[in-house]
Design a protein around this motif. Structure first.
Motif, short mmCIF file in Angstrom:
data_model
loop_
_atom_site.label_atom_id
_atom_site.label_comp_id
_atom_site.label_asym_id
_atom_site.label_seq_id
_atom_site.Cartn_x
_atom_site.Cartn_y
_atom_site.Cartn_z
N ASP A 76 46.71 30.73 39.85
CA ASP A 76 46.54 31.78 40.86
C ASP A 76 47.15 33.09 40.37
O ASP A 76 46.55 34.16 40.52
N ARG A 77 48.31 33.03 39.75
CA ARG A 77 48.96 34.23 39.24
C ARG A 77 48.14 34.87 38.12
O ARG A 77 48.03 36.10 38.04
N THR A 78 47.53 34.04 37.28
CA THR A 78 46.69 34.56 36.19
C THR A 78 45.47 35.29 36.73
O THR A 78 45.07 36.35 36.23
N VAL A 79 44.88 34.73 37.81
CA VAL A 79 43.72 35.40 38.42
C VAL A 79 44.12 36.77 38.94
O VAL A 79 43.43 37.78 38.73
N LEU A 82 44.52 39.27 36.13
CA LEU A 82 43.24 39.72 35.56
C LEU A 82 42.52 40.67 36.51
O LEU A 82 41.88 41.63 36.09
N LEU A 83 42.61 40.41 37.81
CA LEU A 83 41.95 41.28 38.78
C LEU A 83 42.60 42.66 38.81
O LEU A 83 41.95 43.66 39.15
N ALA A 84 43.89 42.73 38.43
CA ALA A 84 44.59 44.02 38.45
C ALA A 84 44.23 44.89 37.26
O ALA A 84 44.44 46.08 37.27
N THR A 96 41.30 30.44 31.39
CA THR A 96 40.72 29.13 31.08
C THR A 96 41.81 28.10 30.84
O THR A 96 41.76 26.97 31.33
N LEU A 97 42.83 28.51 30.09
CA LEU A 97 43.94 27.57 29.82
C LEU A 97 44.69 27.21 31.10
O LEU A 97 45.03 26.05 31.33
N ALA A 98 44.93 28.23 31.95
CA ALA A 98 45.65 27.95 33.20
C ALA A 98 44.85 27.02 34.10
O ALA A 98 45.39 26.09 34.70
N ALA A 99 43.52 27.28 34.21
CA ALA A 99 42.68 26.43 35.05
C ALA A 99 42.61 25.01 34.50
O ALA A 99 42.67 24.03 35.25
N ILE A 135 35.19 33.10 39.79
CA ILE A 135 35.88 34.35 39.44
C ILE A 135 35.79 34.59 37.94
O ILE A 135 35.56 35.71 37.49
N ALA A 136 35.96 33.53 37.14
CA ALA A 136 35.86 33.69 35.69
C ALA A 136 34.47 34.16 35.28
O ALA A 136 34.32 34.98 34.39
N ALA A 137 33.45 33.60 35.93
CA ALA A 137 32.08 34.01 35.61
C ALA A 137 31.88 35.48 35.92
O ALA A 137 31.22 36.22 35.16
N ALA A 138 32.44 35.96 37.04
CA ALA A 138 32.29 37.38 37.40
C ALA A 138 33.06 38.26 36.42
O ALA A 138 32.57 39.31 35.98
N LEU A 139 34.27 37.85 36.05
CA LEU A 139 35.06 38.64 35.10
C LEU A 139 34.43 38.67 33.72
O LEU A 139 34.58 39.63 32.97
N ARG A 140 33.76 37.59 33.38
CA ARG A 140 33.15 37.52 32.06
C ARG A 140 32.11 38.63 31.86
O ARG A 140 31.88 39.09 30.75
N THR A 141 31.49 39.07 32.96
CA THR A 141 30.50 40.16 32.90
C THR A 141 31.06 41.45 33.49
O THR A 141 30.32 42.34 33.90
N SER A 142 32.44 41.51 33.59
CA SER A 142 33.14 42.72 34.05
C SER A 142 32.77 43.11 35.48
O SER A 142 32.80 44.28 35.87
#
Length: 575
Positions: A76-79, A82-84, A96-99, A135-142
């Motif tokens: 959760d902290r890693t997400v 990344l969102l910040a 990916t490692l945290a998940a 969330i990772a999929a969305a971040l992967r495409t910025s």
């Protein structure tokens, strides 16, 4: 409890020998009481053992739950981190490692527990993992806005808090259960202690009621049986060690078996070390130690053959703590040590050292001398077998005269090296070497001189090589060197240094000693191992034709002669 049953046997035997009815009745009563107490105590011990197993399982589950809590919180902290970082390229690897860590830790927890909370944990964990993937999929495409929307709309933070809350609650429940079990264990231990006291009182009463002679005889028999059992157990460990040592493939395996067996057989407070001969057999090198405390003096890494009385005498020697006793030069004065030379087939193979820091160390070592000797004998045979296997393996792969690898090994090694170079896109060079006028040298000065020249040449070549390079005797006076990750220019420079070193063997009024060198390289000049050897041989033939004592490298259809020493930069690359 076993001692109590032994005293019961003493009283029973005394009652059988006595014709007095009161003694016989007393023995029967003693037997019944001890049987009851033993049964109760045995039941308590079994319950304590079961409780200990439960405590271990609960501790493991609580630890897994806490690990899962940390992993979910980290994901959760890693997400959030990344969102910040909206304007930066997201590091999805950490997410990916945290998940993955969260999934793995939760799976391990669920595997270890079977209570109803596992269904809730599984459901929330699956949902949490799904949201993280989205969330990772969305971040992967910025798509940061979409990722934030998923995080906020799907209540990922609340879901993480719920999941960690369930896991924390599960851990707390198990901690509470551990406390209850420990309280039960403490109570049972107290009861068993009381039973042991009762047993002792019964045994004391029975002891005084029995006749003094039968008591003494029975105690002697008990001690004899105990000593026999101890000896049998020691022999069993030694036989097991000897049997397993036959399967030891190398010194490390033998060291591990020695450590394990010595710790089992030798009493607490005794440490040890094993020294084995170096390859040159001019000194002993420290191979392994066991039970050496942090405050123990550091052992020497090597021992000279003249520094140890056990080696010089070929017999066990005790380095005592008295000032006027005979001490080895390598011995540390703060310990008492029993040193045993390990001998097999009439050859000393190493040194076994058993040490004690007790004030009665010499007496303790003398008491355990036979065990130490048995350990040394078993280890000696194992070292002898390992040495013999290594010698046979070396004889199968190496030329006995020069110590270089033989042609069969070279062919296999060259094939592997070229395949590796092809995969890693690196170069492999080959230097083919032939001693000039070697037949004439043998005819004029004898084969002993020829053998000496071959050995010296091999030593000169090895002195110019890296650890990864391979030198072999190709046949007769022909030698061959395989140089992985080496260009043809560097190989030619290295060959020139070999040539110069071999030429320096020539002395006044002695035979002229020189060698010719042919150099080829993959993929610069050759594309197969067959071509590589053929081109190196062709270059060597050219060196012979052009006057010998020179280096010729194959360069396509041209042959390039190295008539002078290469430049310093090329020589530095050859190093």
């Amino acid at each position: 409890m076993r001692a109590s049953m032994s005293v019961l046997a003493i009283d029973a035997a005394g009652a059988e020998n006595s014709k007095k009815t009161p003694n016989r009745v007393t023995s029967y009563i003693t037997f019944v009481l001890l049987a009851i107490v033993s049964a109760v105590a045995l039941g308590g011990l079994l319950r304590i053992e079961s409780a200990y197993k439960d405590v271990q399982q609960l501790r493991s589950a609580a630890s897994l739950a806490r690990t899962a809590v940390d992993a979910v919180s980290e994901a959760d902290r890693t997400v959030l981190q990344l969102l910040a970082k909206q304007n930066e390229s997201p590091d999805l690897g950490s997410l990916t490692l945290a998940a993955r860590a969260a999934d793995l830790s939760i799976a391990q927890f669920l595997k270890a527990v079977t209570d109803p909370t596992t269904l809730t944990v599984q459901r929330d964990a699956d949902t949490f993992a799904k949201r993280i993937d989205e969330i990772a999929a969305a971040l992967r495409t910025s798509r940061y806005d979409q990722a934030r929307s998923i995080y906020n709309d799907q209540n990922v933070e609340a879901l993480a808090e719920t999941l960690t809350g369930i896991l924390k609650s599960a851990a707390d429940r198990r901690v509470a259960a551990i406390t209850v079990l420990q309280r039960d264990i403490s109570s049972l231990t107290t009861w068993i202690l009381v039973l042991q006291i009762v047993t002792g009182l019964i045994c004391i009463i029975a002891f005084f009621l029995a006749s003094r002679k039968s008591r003494r005889d029975s105690l002697d028999r008990e001690l004899a049986v105990a000593a026999t059992d101890a000896s049998r157990q020691q022999l069993s460990h030694l036989f097991a060690m000897t049997d397993m040592l036959q399967s030891a493939s190398d010194l490390e395996d033998a060291n591990e078996l020695l450590r394990a067996t010595a710790i089992k057989l030798l009493p607490t407070g005794l440490s040890g070390a094993l020294y084995v001969f170096s390859n040159s057999r001019d000194r002993l090198m420290l191979s392994t130690t066991w039970l050496r405390g942090d405050d123990a003096p550091e052992l020497p890494k090597q021992i000279g053959l003249q520094e140890c009385w056990a080696l010089k005498r070929g017999k066990p020697h005790i380095n005592g703590d008295q000032k006027h006793t005979l001490h080895c030069q390598h011995h540390g004065k703060s310990e008492v040590a029993l040193e045993i030379p390990m001998i097999a087939r009439g050859e000393i193979l190493g040194l076994l050292i058993i040490q004690s820091r007790d004030e009665n160390g010499e007496q303790i070592l003398e008491k355990n001398r036979n065990i130490a000797l048995a350990l040394a004998d078993a280890m000696s045979l194992a070292l002898s077998n390992i040495t013999l296997r290594d010698k046979l393996r070396s004889q199968a792969l190496r030329d006995p005269l020069t110590g270089l690898y033989n042609r069969r090994y070279m062919e296999d090694a060259l094939e592997r090296t070229v395949l590796l170079a092809e995969r890693e896109k690196t170069a492999v060079s080959v230097i083919m070497i032939d001693l000039d006028n070697f037949k004439r040298l043998n005819d004029q000065f004898g084969h002993a001189k020829g053998d000496a020249v071959l050995r010296d040449t091999a030593a000169a070549i090895l002195g110019q090589l890296r650890e990864t390079d391979i030198a072999c005797r190709y046949g007769g006076e022909e030698l061959l060197v395989v140089l992985p990750s080496c260009s043809i220019e560097v190989a030619a420079a290295k060959a020139e240094r070999m040539r110069s070193s071999i030429a320096s063997f020539t002395v006044a009024n002695g035979p002229e000693i020189s060698a010719s060198f042919g150099v080829a390289s993959y993929p610069a000049t050759s594309v197969t191992t067959k071509e590589l050897l053929l081109h190196a041989d062709s270059a060597l033939y050219s060196a012979k034709q052009k006057g010998r004592n020179r280096v010729v490298r194959y360069d396509g259809d041209d042959l390039v002669i190295h008539a002078t020493l290469p430049s310093p930069l090329t020589l530095m690359a050859a190093e």
